[in-house]
Motif scaffolding. Structure first.
Motif, PDB file in Angstrom:
ATOM      1  N   GLY A 160      -2.770   1.039  10.296  1.00 20.93           N
ATOM      2  CA  GLY A 160      -1.859   1.143  11.421  1.00 20.93           C
ATOM      3  C   GLY A 160      -0.401   1.296  11.066  1.00 20.93           C
ATOM      4  N   PHE A 161      -0.121   2.041   9.989  1.00 19.31           N
ATOM      5  CA  PHE A 161       1.259   2.210   9.549  1.00 19.31           C
ATOM      6  C   PHE A 161       1.900   3.489  10.097  1.00 19.31           C
ATOM      7  CE2 PHE A 161      -0.090  -0.155   5.462  1.00 19.31           C
ATOM      8  CZ  PHE A 161       0.114  -1.380   6.077  1.00 19.31           C
ATOM      9  N   ASP A 162       1.267   4.118  11.071  1.00 18.37           N
ATOM     10  CA  ASP A 162       1.755   5.418  11.548  1.00 18.37           C
ATOM     11  C   ASP A 162       3.209   5.378  12.001  1.00 18.37           C
ATOM     12  OD1 ASP A 162      -0.612   6.563  10.972  1.00 18.37           O
ATOM     13  OD2 ASP A 162      -1.302   6.829  13.031  1.00 18.37           O
ATOM     14  N   GLU A 163       3.611   4.298  12.666  1.00 21.28           N
ATOM     15  CA  GLU A 163       4.980   4.213  13.177  1.00 21.28           C
ATOM     16  C   GLU A 163       5.997   4.054  12.048  1.00 21.28           C
ATOM     17  OE1 GLU A 163       3.300  -0.001  13.312  1.00 21.28           O
ATOM     18  OE2 GLU A 163       2.601   2.054  13.610  1.00 21.28           O
ATOM     19  N   LEU A 164       5.525   3.732  10.844  1.00 18.75           N
ATOM     20  CA  LEU A 164       6.410   3.575   9.680  1.00 18.75           C
ATOM     21  C   LEU A 164       6.198   4.692   8.663  1.00 18.75           C
ATOM     22  CD1 LEU A 164       5.882  -0.263   9.114  1.00 18.75           C
ATOM     23  CD2 LEU A 164       7.875   0.835  10.161  1.00 18.75           C
ATOM     24  N   LYS A 165       5.626   5.805   9.110  1.00 17.73           N
ATOM     25  CA  LYS A 165       5.194   6.830   8.174  1.00 17.73           C
ATOM     26  C   LYS A 165       6.339   7.379   7.328  1.00 17.73           C
ATOM     27  CE  LYS A 165       2.207  10.868   7.812  1.00 17.73           C
ATOM     28  NZ  LYS A 165       1.355  11.819   8.544  1.00 17.73           N
ATOM     29  N   PHE A 179       0.810  -1.224   0.000  1.00 17.19           N
ATOM     30  CA  PHE A 179       0.000   0.000   0.000  1.00 17.19           C
ATOM     31  C   PHE A 179       0.849   1.282   0.000  1.00 17.19           C
ATOM     32  CE2 PHE A 179      -3.070  -2.839   2.546  1.00 17.19           C
ATOM     33  CZ  PHE A 179      -3.528  -3.445   1.387  1.00 17.19           C
ATOM     34  N   SER A 180       2.073   1.213  -0.519  1.00 18.16           N
ATOM     35  CA  SER A 180       2.903   2.420  -0.543  1.00 18.16           C
ATOM     36  C   SER A 180       2.260   3.536  -1.355  1.00 18.16           C
ATOM     37  CB  SER A 180       4.286   2.100  -1.130  1.00 18.16           C
ATOM     38  OG  SER A 180       4.188   1.774  -2.505  1.00 18.16           O
ATOM     39  N   LEU A 181       1.449   3.179  -2.330  1.00 18.86           N
ATOM     40  CA  LEU A 181       0.824   4.186  -3.188  1.00 18.86           C
ATOM     41  C   LEU A 181      -0.597   4.537  -2.747  1.00 18.86           C
ATOM     42  CD1 LEU A 181       2.100   2.786  -6.577  1.00 18.86           C
ATOM     43  CD2 LEU A 181       2.777   4.947  -5.528  1.00 18.86           C
ATOM     44  N   GLU A 182      -1.106   3.854  -1.732  1.00 16.71           N
ATOM     45  CA  GLU A 182      -2.478   4.095  -1.263  1.00 16.71           C
ATOM     46  C   GLU A 182      -2.420   4.782   0.090  1.00 16.71           C
ATOM     47  OE1 GLU A 182      -5.200   0.653  -2.100  1.00 16.71           O
ATOM     48  OE2 GLU A 182      -3.307  -0.267  -2.735  1.00 16.71           O
ATOM     49  N   THR A 183      -2.146   6.085   0.079  1.00 24.02           N
ATOM     50  CA  THR A 183      -1.921   6.817   1.327  1.00 24.02           C
ATOM     51  C   THR A 183      -3.148   6.819   2.225  1.00 24.02           C
ATOM     52  OG1 THR A 183      -2.513   8.900   0.228  1.00 24.02           O
ATOM     53  CG2 THR A 183      -0.190   8.295   0.246  1.00 24.02           C
ATOM     54  N   ASN A 184      -4.329   6.650   1.644  1.00 26.33           N
ATOM     55  CA  ASN A 184      -5.549   6.616   2.455  1.00 26.33           C
ATOM     56  C   ASN A 184      -5.597   5.398   3.373  1.00 26.33           C
ATOM     57  OD1 ASN A 184      -5.836   5.197  -0.138  1.00 26.33           O
ATOM     58  ND2 ASN A 184      -7.882   4.666   0.587  1.00 26.33           N
TER      59      ASN A 184
END
Length: 214
Positions: A120-125, A109-114
């Motif tokens: 739950g990717f906040d820690e890897l933002k 999902f690198s291209l799906e910022t939504n």
């Protein structure tokens, strides 16, 4: 085929390189290690500093390469300089050298910022921002036959040889299965100009990749 693996000493890169050699490809691996990673007549190794100037990097890369794998990663130490800017330098070099296929190991999902907050990717933002714009550049600013593979979280578990692609939610991937999938997309025109998200599943890897776009 003559293949450049950028990041051959990494977790995915080392297994991928081994698989390429087992399939009788000629492989040039990049690493900063002095000792050769593989004792194989089809393997050579170069030291490549992706933080250097593009002219210096291009000079070190041999001519007549058929495909580039970018499987290098900074492990969060130089996200902008390596995962983003370093990757883009190699894309430009691939175009300069008329390389047929450029295969990018990205993140789910690198291209799906939504989906970043939802999943739950906040820690890897910061990591995701770097991968996002590297992938965007590859798609929008090059004419390369790219394949972008977006695995879910990597695990050290034994590969099953089975995955699912074009997924809706993240999961996990055995590193060996990611390497096998990277091998499967090589010179596969069905995967040109494609972004492939994946996690472990029940479909044999070859079948999953051959069904891309159908």
């Amino acid at each position: 085929m003559k293949i450049l693996v950028i990041g051959a000493s990494g977790r995915v890169g080392k297994i991928l390189t081994k698989k390429l050699l087992e399939n009788n490809h000629q492989v040039i691996g990049t690493t900063r290690q002095d000792e050769s990673l593989f004792s194989n007549q089809n393997y050579t190794q170069i030291s490549l500093d992706l933080l250097g100037e593009i002219e210096e990097i291009q000079e070190k890369i041999p001519n007549h390469i058929d495909a580039i794998y970018f499987v290098s990663g900074s492990r969060a130490k130089n996200l902008l300089a390596l995962d983003l800017h370093g990757a883009i330098k190699t894309m430009k070099i691939a175009e300069n050298k008329n390389i047929k296929q450029y295969i990018m190991l990205s993140a789910v999902f690198s291209l799906e910022t939504n989906k970043w907050k939802e999943e739950g990717f906040d820690e890897l933002k910061d990591y995701y921002i770097a991968k996002h714009y590297a992938d965007e550049w590859l798609i929008r600013n090059t004419n390369l036959n790219y394949t972008i593979l977006q695995p879910s979280a990597l695990t050290e578990t034994t590969g099953t040889g089975k995955i699912e692609v074009d997924i809706q939610h993240p999961g996990e991937n055995a590193i060996e299965d990611v390497a096998t999938t990277l091998l499967e997309v090589l010179n596969n025109k069905a995967t040109f100009k494609k972004v492939i998200s994946m996690h472990s599943g029940t479909t044999p890897i070859k079948e999953a990749i051959n069904n891309i776009g159908q």
